[in-house]
Design an enzyme around this catalytic site. Structure first.
Site: not given
Lengths: 154, 154, 154, 154, 154, 154, 154, 154, 154, 154, 154, 154
Positions: D9-10, D17, D22, D73, D76, D79, D86, D97, D99-101, D106, D110
């Site tokens: 998501p996002n 943005r 980002y 990735n 959100a 978490h 599953d 897996e 993650h960019l950051s 954070r 997270r």
């Protein structure tokens, strides 16, 4: 330059009850010691004691009108008063927290201080001497003899 | 009377890196300041730094052979070393814990100290000045100018 | 440009004991692989292993004199060493954390890393390949082929 | 051999943005980079993005019909989604897996990933480069160039 | 009288993947079994499966228009969906929660159910048979053969 | 084939006190219902009630001499008895846990069961009907009409 | 200036079920009220409802193309959706969170909001009136009649 | 109809110190704004401020003699005062809780309110405007223009 | 057959300081006792003490070259050292953990042992005698006089 | 001198069920071993087993009339019985706690013992041999061959 | 009117062991005192003691056949027995809980009582006098001399 | 002999508001009852009520000048006031804590008392009668009719 010393709840009993726990020195004697230190540094000093959280908040709120820094032993309110913390944070006067006893040797709830994160530093466990150290620290830091930039990270 | 000053891990970097965080004063300068204070009180002083938990434990274990008291900044080991705590508790020398920064303004895990419950008192947040205050407190308490019985409960 | 690779405690046993758990590849073989990668990128490399937390802290403290970045597998110290975290934070060299195994499939205490918040990124679960990826990431980010500004938030 | 890349998501907002958070690279550019890597290895690639937990679960459930591995990735949903965990556990495709950051810098929530214990490994903190590393790791492990038996325990 | 059976995320994979974990019976077979039970009681039945939390919430929200009760296996959403809980609480249809496996033998997070406090009862650990028991319980309680007043406190 | 039904503490009061909470059905009536179900399946049945944890542990310890399975409502001991859990785990007889009420609607401490992880499955919230369902489940699973292999993961 | 109002899961049931809990006013009536308020301020308004977390994330992601601010009642997703939080944080539109009921009088898990830290402010407990207040607050703050600088610390 | 507005500790400092945090508006200005709103509704208003928990408890205890409702910003006492909560619960006057800042963006301990469960609703994060909204809400609900029955569950 | 005895931090002080706490017996005396026991069983013995976590890890890592089993009193490192735990787990030598004092009568943090889950068994509270028991247990189990299969579950 | 050995719940099953878990040795064989040890020391011995917490409390309460010390394996009651703890504390007989298995390798709740803080010491993980060690420890400490003063602190 | 007094585990030892902890008064003396009080009020009294949780549950279950109220000192079972709590809740006889010592001065686990929420009130810390107070309270409340309606909220 | 009775915050409202919760008896009536009890014992009595924590601390601090013991209902301050706890501990007057309601039937935060560990004993749940019992207990214990040594451990 004038400094405000605030003694929190039950400290009016110092030296009068349970000398094995609270020591034999009365609050007046501690205040006299502090006046001597202040005079030696050419700094004014006013000492107050209150059992009332609200009164302590009042004093802190008005302190910038007259004082350059605060030495505070919040006693029991250390662990329960967000209001005193917020007052210290709001007036942004340099402040030092003192505890007569080593709070880490006592009940676990005494290890947490709402006040510690908003003061310059904390001194605990040295009895009345701790007040003297606190006052010296405050004055020296205020007088710029110590460069705040030199306060380190550990 | 001789006092041992122990600087914990990473303090060898003081003043050399990140002056905005660690201050501009090098460890040697702090040690020089402390020597001046000790001399003023007629007390001997030895300053050591180590990044090794085991070496600090060694030093504390042998300290009663020569020293009357300890000033220690356990730095990172404050939060993780039961071994240093046990060493201090075992030798039973009067000791004072110092922290350059106000640990209560940093990560939550820094609010817990394994060392605090076994020392006389703790001083944190005053930068290099804190070492001076710690040394003064230790010497004055050791010299009996301060009656340990007068240490109070708050 | 030179990179320091630090292998934490017990990694000297790699490939010699329990190949089903630790894999069959010895630490020397991993180091050889990393040298090959470094050479391909025209980068110097030094690999060290220690079981001593203090020695690792020493190495990190002196690393800026010679190295541009660090690849570290803190192994067991991942979960217990504030001293290594503080050392990495103090020297401010770009660093990458590697774990051979997927720590999230093991005991719950292995899910917490004191080191992770002070490194650039973390790679875990890929066995020896993870070291290669970590070194590539470090070199590419250092070489500016990757714009640090382009690192995102998810 | 074909690999499925799932952006959670996002991530459709990447590069459009808040470039300071980002990064400036759009999702299409990342996908293009990944295609280049895949081609270099002679592997097919399909990239998808969804804000819908259920849609991601659908995709994973059907993935074995066509794909040999997954790069994900979960953003959100990392978490909060037991359903994605599953699904990955059920289809038993090798997965990585990303993650960019650096999630450990954070909010505390997270630091916990429902997905991590069911994937091969995790890569976080390297921005778009992390995707490349994840794809390389997946392909190399799948191609048997890396012996899974050689994955260690630290 | 008609009953709605809702299968949550990943249950579309039943019997097709990992028979040792999920059993060999496909979802269609379970639905067929349930139809047989429903017919024996003269009750209508509709079986649906979705990986989408929102779709399940939609279904529950509209269920009173046609159904008298609900049998639901929320699968992964058991542990994460307040929305499904709120939907069941809002429509106030009698509902029964089923789990194929004994959730108490698995990861600790599976021991918590957001759904359990808003259903009539819960059945877990009996594999496909659990669905039959759930349907029988729902029908018998709905048909008044069981007096709700007779439900006890232990 | 014979089945042992164990009713835990305070269940002797069923139907006699507080019918609004415990229902109006006495324990004898529930036992009679269960006998009817058992007879229909051609299975023997013995029902016992005890307020004594030790007695229940005794019964379970001796149960393999005569019984093929156990239906147990551990009542209050659900939440406090490791001894009953260990007894069930030791004898390894198939067992089913029943609760008259929906324990998830009551005090938080009732949500934890020491017994659940060592039984086949759990049924809660259906009042006396729950016992019938538990007995049916146990018998059907024992009789092999349900393949244990078909028990799934959700 | 146009505002987006988002109603989260189960709010389509407002006024139709359980008027004692949800009130007698339907969602359409609330939307009509909001339109009246918006018109009075000369502001455009669009009201949407969804039970799908992903759809709400889609809407927020696209909202800056057309809207100046968001009023959102995330309902059940308040407590479980990091995705909605991240979407609001990413688009950086001014947003206000509304809850019909006083969430602090309900189950403890409802006291935690993932959304609250990324919105301007929160209004809860006033029923449909809360939406009006939220819209007024958003419009007034957007119109600059309220200086954001004047938002205080308590 | 008369309403009592209570400002808690440190709010006497509003607008005088740290305008970047507390805003530039003084408490008197906020009170003037509230009087204007009250007048527009034909309602009487009295505004008081105190740093004393006990005084606030006194005021609330006597409030039913004269007031129909209370708007209260308990400030620091929000998080520590059971006495204020009990006073509000005892007098059972409709009350609204206001916070100038968004408490969810600050220290974690500020997310907990002892007061919230005993008031009608809470408004936080809108600065001085929040007081106006709170007063409007209280008056409208008191005047019966809003039917309390219409307050919903989300 | 040879056994390695490892004494952890501060145990070099045994018998020299605080005989009321640590007993009057010096470490040498304990080692002498252990040698007598070992000789009686015809087993070799080497006793070492270190305050350095890393040194203990080194010793354990090299122990399989020469020793058949380990008796270890990890002292303070019991509670903080994942590295010692990992070393013991890696070499897979039979090991026994000893504590002189009853750790369950002391500070709560001493009740947790990182080492316990990777050793054969633990003996605490018997003072120096505990070492003898540990050595006897290790030798008897190693000599096969005790069948490891006969170790039970309680 | 006579010693009481108490075997807690489910230990009557030793050696009869699940030899892989509980070992092959029956309780009678363990008791016989213990008698041999006791005889060798010229000490009387009585062995009892009970599944009843109350009966064990009875035995301990009456034990000072006849016994000089207690060896107890509280089994499941280790983790749940304050009553057994209080009985041991009240009679103040020297006592030793034994566990057949290494409780630290099992479920987390088994790591907590209510009994440990009131006994002399604890031995766990050595199977039946552990009982022998416990009896030897108890007898030697009782016979004064070991000076209780020599029990140390680590 | 007849009252049942229940003394929990280990109270048979009162006055016989450790008079400094348990006092010098035997249980018989306490019972005699209570009989005197009961006679003065014209109330019958039966005193029982048991170390068996199950026996206490039996007694409570049968108590309504003969008694009008219960005075209970659950001793160790206070902290562990849900069964006694459930029995008291089931029979709904007025009951009073007594503790000889002030449980709040002892181990933290003694501060929690499973029984307290189901009795009328609790008296702790007054030694044997506490039993008298409890009996007086029970009789006066039962005799209607105290109006239950007058029991307050603080 | 004179006794001080302290009524904490909101108790001035007793009997005037919400008689169903607080009872119908006013504080004056309770005080009158207490005076009657005191007179019967020939003891002086002074009753005070305050909503101010600081005032209660003042009273306790001065109490030894005139009073022999204290009966205190700290009401809301029970759960939040370390200052009152410290005052009671400092003056070391015998004190008894009373609560009108059974605090264990209310919100979980009311189960914790800062005051309980520093008083002789606690009485809760008996309404106004509780005050009488507290006063009787205090007087009898003070008059030596009860031997403090007879206070037991359960």
């Amino acid at each position: 330059m004038e400094v405000l010393v605030i003694h929190g709840p039950n400290l009016q009993l110092l030296g009068m009850r349970e000398p094995d726990v609270y020591g034999r020195e009365k609050l007046d004697a501690i205040n006299a010691r502090l006046k001597a230190v202040a005079e030696a540094y050419g700094v004014g000093l006013e000492c107050r004691q209150s059992n009332h959280e609200g009164e302590i908040v009042d004093w802190i709120g008005r302190s910038p009108e007259r004082f350059s820094g605060i030495v505070i032993n919040p006693a029991a309110y250390t662990h329960t008063s967000v209001a005193i913390r917020d007052a210290l944070a709001a007036v942004r006067l340099p402040a030092v927290e003192v505890h007569l006893s080593n709070v880490h040797k006592r009940e676990p709830f005494r290890a947490h201080s709402y006040v510690a994160p908003v003061v310059w530093g904390t001194i605990s466990g040295f009895g009345p001497l701790g007040y003297e150290l606190a006052l010296i620290a405050l004055i020296r830091l205020l007088k710029g003899k110590e460069n705040a930039k030199d306060e380190g990270a550990n």
